[in-house]
Design a protein around this motif. Structure first.
Motif, mmCIF file in Angstrom:
data_model
loop_
_atom_site.group_PDB
_atom_site.id
_atom_site.type_symbol
_atom_site.label_atom_id
_atom_site.label_comp_id
_atom_site.label_asym_id
_atom_site.label_seq_id
_atom_site.Cartn_x
_atom_site.Cartn_y
_atom_site.Cartn_z
ATOM 1 N N THR A 53 0.523 -1.084 -0.389
ATOM 2 C CA THR A 53 -0.080 0.297 -0.491
ATOM 3 C C THR A 53 0.468 0.827 0.482
ATOM 4 O OG1 THR A 53 -0.077 0.071 2.409
ATOM 5 C CG2 THR A 53 -1.906 -0.946 1.205
ATOM 6 N N SER A 54 0.591 2.387 -0.027
ATOM 7 C CA SER A 54 1.099 3.824 -0.736
ATOM 8 C C SER A 54 0.627 4.967 -0.154
ATOM 9 C CB SER A 54 1.849 3.579 -1.694
ATOM 10 O OG SER A 54 2.038 4.804 -1.915
ATOM 11 N N ARG A 56 1.120 10.306 -1.964
ATOM 12 C CA ARG A 56 2.207 10.024 -2.784
ATOM 13 C C ARG A 56 2.754 9.599 -3.904
ATOM 14 N NH1 ARG A 56 5.645 5.112 0.496
ATOM 15 N NH2 ARG A 56 7.188 6.984 0.259
ATOM 16 N N GLU A 57 2.352 10.808 -4.570
ATOM 17 C CA GLU A 57 2.621 10.399 -6.325
ATOM 18 C C GLU A 57 3.550 9.636 -6.662
ATOM 19 O OE1 GLU A 57 0.794 13.686 -8.068
ATOM 20 O OE2 GLU A 57 -1.173 13.609 -6.674
ATOM 21 N N HIS A 97 4.097 6.202 -5.933
ATOM 22 C CA HIS A 97 2.889 5.252 -6.958
ATOM 23 C C HIS A 97 4.133 5.003 -8.395
ATOM 24 C CE1 HIS A 97 -0.397 7.494 -5.392
ATOM 25 N NE2 HIS A 97 0.554 6.182 -3.799
ATOM 26 N N ARG A 98 4.402 6.286 -8.705
ATOM 27 C CA ARG A 98 4.659 5.851 -10.614
ATOM 28 C C ARG A 98 6.245 5.157 -10.522
ATOM 29 N NH1 ARG A 98 4.191 11.268 -10.554
ATOM 30 N NH2 ARG A 98 6.272 11.729 -9.497
ATOM 31 N N ALA A 148 -2.434 -0.379 -9.603
ATOM 32 C CA ALA A 148 -2.642 0.264 -7.948
ATOM 33 C C ALA A 148 -4.121 -0.434 -8.864
ATOM 34 C CB ALA A 148 -3.092 1.799 -8.581
ATOM 35 N N ALA A 151 -1.900 7.834 -0.291
ATOM 36 C CA ALA A 151 -2.713 8.862 -1.762
ATOM 37 C C ALA A 151 -2.170 9.578 -1.951
ATOM 38 C CB ALA A 151 -4.132 8.540 -1.236
ATOM 39 N N TYR A 204 6.373 2.263 -7.653
ATOM 40 C CA TYR A 204 5.793 1.288 -7.924
ATOM 41 C C TYR A 204 5.214 0.857 -9.396
ATOM 42 C CZ TYR A 204 6.630 1.666 -3.256
ATOM 43 O OH TYR A 204 7.131 1.635 -2.206
ATOM 44 N N GLU A 205 4.586 1.739 -9.501
ATOM 45 C CA GLU A 205 4.126 1.061 -11.207
ATOM 46 C C GLU A 205 5.783 0.836 -12.348
ATOM 47 O OE1 GLU A 205 2.001 4.870 -12.531
ATOM 48 O OE2 GLU A 205 0.247 3.850 -10.838
#
Length: 159
Positions: free
Chosen positions: A131-132, A136-137, A140-141, A150, A134, A143-144
């Motif tokens: 989880t991250s 922490r954009e 998110h990039r 997501a 919301a 991990y993607e």
């Protein structure tokens, strides 16, 4: 005891199981998070008790990344969760991934996650999840880029 070595930006780092003496360095990394949640911690004794529980549990692995000079420059916690869903699959949850702010963007985090995924495979996990927050954009990039999707909406209830 070193679990493995990882390389990032031409530098080798030791990835090893955390020890009690590492707790303060781990707390400092957590406090360095962009959201600064852990900054207000007031009970290091509670953190030491939590470390003892984590360390004694075979389904938990708290790791640190040690730089060439011996400084702790990264950490993450891996939790192996057996379940009845997905045909009795084990999941590996990745939590509290942190890399020293001065070293971010140099590949340490990616090497940590790649090692963790290999660890999940070795232990028979069929799913790796994390989880991250919301907000922490950038995370998110990150991990993607490593192949994570997501896929769920998370909920929390503070107690």
């Amino acid at each position: 005891m070193t679990l493995t070595t990882i390389e990032a930006s031409g530098t080798r780092y030791a990835l090893r199981r955390a020890e009690r003496d590492d707790v303060e360095a781990i707390l400092e990394l957590l406090a360095g998070d962009v959201l600064r949640r852990e900054e207000s911690r007031s009970d290091d004794a509670a953190a030491l008790r939590a470390f003892e529980v984590i360390d004694a549990d075979a389904s938990q692995l708290l790791v640190v990344v040690e730089g060439p000079g011996g400084a702790i420059v990264g950490t993450m916690q891996l939790s192996f969760i057996p379940g009845l869903s997905r045909g009795g699959a084990t999941r590996m949850q990745i939590e509290a991934v942190r890399v020293d702010e001065a070293l971010r963007g140099g590949g340490i985090g990616a090497a940590m996650i790649e090692w963790a995924i290999g660890c999940a495979r070795e232990r028979g996990a069929r799913l790796v999840q994390l989880t991250s927050d919301a907000r922490r954009e950038a995370a998110h990039r990150f991990y993607e880029r490593l192949g994570f999707e997501a896929s769920h909406v998370g909920f929390k209830l503070a107690l």
